[in-house]
Design a protein around this motif. Sequence first.
Motif, PDB file in Angstrom:
ATOM      1  N   ASN A  15     103.586  71.112 125.476  1.00  0.00           N
ATOM      2  CA  ASN A  15     104.167  70.306 126.560  1.00  0.00           C
ATOM      3  C   ASN A  15     105.254  69.346 126.081  1.00  0.00           C
ATOM      4  O   ASN A  15     105.951  68.749 126.910  1.00  0.00           O
ATOM      5  N   HIS A  16     105.383  69.173 124.752  1.00  0.00           N
ATOM      6  CA  HIS A  16     106.413  68.286 124.213  1.00  0.00           C
ATOM      7  C   HIS A  16     107.317  69.003 123.215  1.00  0.00           C
ATOM      8  O   HIS A  16     107.951  68.376 122.366  1.00  0.00           O
ATOM      9  N   ASP A  17     107.389  70.307 123.352  1.00  0.00           N
ATOM     10  CA  ASP A  17     108.205  71.118 122.453  1.00  0.00           C
ATOM     11  C   ASP A  17     109.663  71.102 122.915  1.00  0.00           C
ATOM     12  O   ASP A  17     109.971  71.586 124.021  1.00  0.00           O
ATOM     13  N   PRO A  18     110.587  70.564 122.119  1.00  0.00           N
ATOM     14  CA  PRO A  18     111.997  70.508 122.536  1.00  0.00           C
ATOM     15  C   PRO A  18     112.633  71.877 122.705  1.00  0.00           C
ATOM     16  O   PRO A  18     113.687  71.994 123.327  1.00  0.00           O
ATOM     17  N   LYS A  19     111.990  72.926 122.151  1.00  0.00           N
ATOM     18  CA  LYS A  19     112.510  74.277 122.363  1.00  0.00           C
ATOM     19  C   LYS A  19     112.261  74.742 123.801  1.00  0.00           C
ATOM     20  O   LYS A  19     112.941  75.653 124.288  1.00  0.00           O
ATOM     21  N   LEU A  20     111.279  74.126 124.444  1.00  0.00           N
ATOM     22  CA  LEU A  20     110.915  74.523 125.808  1.00  0.00           C
ATOM     23  C   LEU A  20     111.401  73.529 126.853  1.00  0.00           C
ATOM     24  O   LEU A  20     111.661  73.906 127.996  1.00  0.00           O
ATOM     25  N   TRP A  21     111.505  72.259 126.458  1.00  0.00           N
ATOM     26  CA  TRP A  21     111.806  71.201 127.414  1.00  0.00           C
ATOM     27  C   TRP A  21     112.973  70.342 126.896  1.00  0.00           C
ATOM     28  O   TRP A  21     112.925  69.856 125.776  1.00  0.00           O
ATOM     29  N   VAL A  22     113.983  70.147 127.713  1.00  0.00           N
ATOM     30  CA  VAL A  22     115.081  69.251 127.358  1.00  0.00           C
ATOM     31  C   VAL A  22     114.570  67.810 127.455  1.00  0.00           C
ATOM     32  O   VAL A  22     113.947  67.430 128.452  1.00  0.00           O
ATOM     33  N   ASN A  23     114.806  67.016 126.403  1.00  0.00           N
ATOM     34  CA  ASN A  23     114.311  65.630 126.366  1.00  0.00           C
ATOM     35  C   ASN A  23     112.838  65.567 126.772  1.00  0.00           C
ATOM     36  O   ASN A  23     112.484  64.979 127.803  1.00  0.00           O
ATOM     37  N   PRO A  24     111.956  66.171 125.980  1.00  0.00           N
ATOM     38  CA  PRO A  24     110.556  66.303 126.393  1.00  0.00           C
ATOM     39  C   PRO A  24     109.822  64.984 126.591  1.00  0.00           C
ATOM     40  O   PRO A  24     108.815  64.947 127.310  1.00  0.00           O
ATOM     41  N   ASP A  25     110.295  63.891 125.991  1.00  0.00           N
ATOM     42  CA  ASP A  25     109.609  62.604 126.137  1.00  0.00           C
ATOM     43  C   ASP A  25     110.092  61.827 127.358  1.00  0.00           C
ATOM     44  O   ASP A  25     109.623  60.712 127.607  1.00  0.00           O
ATOM     45  N   LYS A  26     111.016  62.408 128.103  1.00  0.00           N
ATOM     46  CA  LYS A  26     111.524  61.757 129.308  1.00  0.00           C
ATOM     47  C   LYS A  26     110.813  62.309 130.537  1.00  0.00           C
ATOM     48  O   LYS A  26     110.643  63.519 130.679  1.00  0.00           O
ATOM     49  N   PHE A  27     110.397  61.412 131.432  1.00  0.00           N
ATOM     50  CA  PHE A  27     109.783  61.838 132.691  1.00  0.00           C
ATOM     51  C   PHE A  27     110.879  62.253 133.660  1.00  0.00           C
ATOM     52  O   PHE A  27     111.678  61.428 134.107  1.00  0.00           O
ATOM     53  N   ASP A  28     110.932  63.549 133.973  1.00  0.00           N
ATOM     54  CA  ASP A  28     112.035  64.071 134.776  1.00  0.00           C
ATOM     55  C   ASP A  28     111.558  65.223 135.658  1.00  0.00           C
ATOM     56  O   ASP A  28     111.588  66.392 135.250  1.00  0.00           O
ATOM     57  N   PRO A  29     111.117  64.929 136.881  1.00  0.00           N
ATOM     58  CA  PRO A  29     110.645  65.996 137.783  1.00  0.00           C
ATOM     59  C   PRO A  29     111.715  67.030 138.118  1.00  0.00           C
ATOM     60  O   PRO A  29     111.378  68.175 138.452  1.00  0.00           O
ATOM     61  N   THR A  30     112.987  66.660 138.018  1.00  0.00           N
ATOM     62  CA  THR A  30     114.044  67.591 138.431  1.00  0.00           C
ATOM     63  C   THR A  30     114.123  68.808 137.513  1.00  0.00           C
ATOM     64  O   THR A  30     114.786  69.793 137.867  1.00  0.00           O
ATOM     65  N   ARG A  31     113.474  68.762 136.352  1.00  0.00           N
ATOM     66  CA  ARG A  31     113.545  69.893 135.424  1.00  0.00           C
ATOM     67  C   ARG A  31     112.920  71.165 136.032  1.00  0.00           C
ATOM     68  O   ARG A  31     113.154  72.267 135.538  1.00  0.00           O
TER      69      ARG A  31
END
Length: 503
Positions: A406-422
């Motif tokens: 859930n915090h892998d930068p390969k899967l999520w852009v800026n993984p430590d940022k709360f961003d529902p729009t992703r």
Amino acid sequence: MFSLFSFQLPQPLLNVLIGVVLFWLVKYLFYTIKRIRSLPPGPWGLPIVGYLPFLKDHVYLQFDQLSKKYGPVYCLKLGDFDVVLVCDWPHLKDATSNDALLARPYETLIPGGGDNRGFSEMSGEPWRQHKRLSLHILRNVGLGKSKIETLIKEEIDQFLATLDTGGEPVDFSEKIYPSISNNISILLFGHKYDYNDPAKIAMDRAQMGFTSLFKFAGVLAFLPWLTKVFFLLGKFDVQFIQKNAQAIEKFIQDEVDRHRENYNENHEVVDYIDGYLEERKRREKQNIPEDTFTLDTAKRNAGAFFGAGSETVHSTMEWAILYLVKYPEYQDKIRSEIADVIGFENRPDFADRARMPFTMAFIHEVQRIESIIANNLLRRASEDTKIGNHFIPKDTLVMFNFWSVNHDPKLWVNPDKFDPTRYLTEDGTKAVKPPYLIPFSAGKRNCPGEGLAYVELFLYLVCMVQRYRIKVEPGTEISFEAVFGISRRPANLPLFIFEKITQ
């Protein structure tokens, strides 16, 4: 006077004994080294306890850090066990679809709690039989049907009334837990409870106490033989954990006793306990051995369903309310969808989620960033197998670190940022949940209550935002620090003000 040291064995016998001991040691070392060499790499620990002394409260963070050094699949010696950690999506996807990794450890979930197991602790054919029966009963009594959604809406109406305090701050966690646990009670016991029912209050407190202290990756899980010692010494909260477990068992025992008193063959099956008693009667008539279909198993199953059906939704709603207050603009966006799709006079339906993409995106992002269940319940390899190219010997324990995915930068852009729009499509008309977001695990051992949980999360969230502006008193600090037991929960949940919206 006789002295132990004066006693001498004949030299030939002494030579034989020394030879046997040396042979056993060499054989043990040979197989130990061979096993270690066959396992994925990992850090060395200490004799007997392995890497356990180096683990802290938030073990998922350490597991994530170790994966950066040893790779996404690595091995730790934790107490008595070799434990393989899986910390990335490709290997996790492979592992959750591997039938050789469906077994549970030989020890029960609560070490020292006896040999009785619920289906969540079973392996092989007993697990398959109980899972099949449990899903059959729960679906027959309403799981996944409109009936349970209607009952949840009625329960939410009662819950919302407890938030009408004229602008006075309320303890949100205390208010919502008995409401959420009422929903699973309907399926398990055929009824819900008054919020002031002393037995239900005690049950809820025991369940919250148990889940706040018990850890899937704790000392008791990997050094079960120390449980009795810890209990006597009052260490590691063992007494408190067992006290709460016993309170939960007593509550469920009382429900089972009432159901048995009222049971007859013409009685309509309205809940899980009814269905289980009916299955026992069917097996008795057909002379099928009782095997694991005991009343003790029924209690254990009901306890597991009650805990899982309450804790995950409760923790998620605690985090959701924090983010709604921290980012009031998200309240406004959800409320805007409510205005467009439902209005402020009508109750929401779960079907409305299809036209409320931002609301669903908000729920998904809470699940991702907070990783409510950061690690899974331990699995055991029932035979030699592989995860990717890594060999996993039989009886090795396997743990999935969902936090890492859930915090892998390969899967999520800026993984430590709360961003529902992703999760939103480019035109913002749909929320797309990616396959690597698995808050309820995946594969054949995923949580059977996933569908029910999403109904609850959507309806509770929408009903609150539809009716209230949620805020805290000026100057209140919003902290996202977590405590970790079975689930991750906010460590410092402030009091919230639910200000009624007037149209």
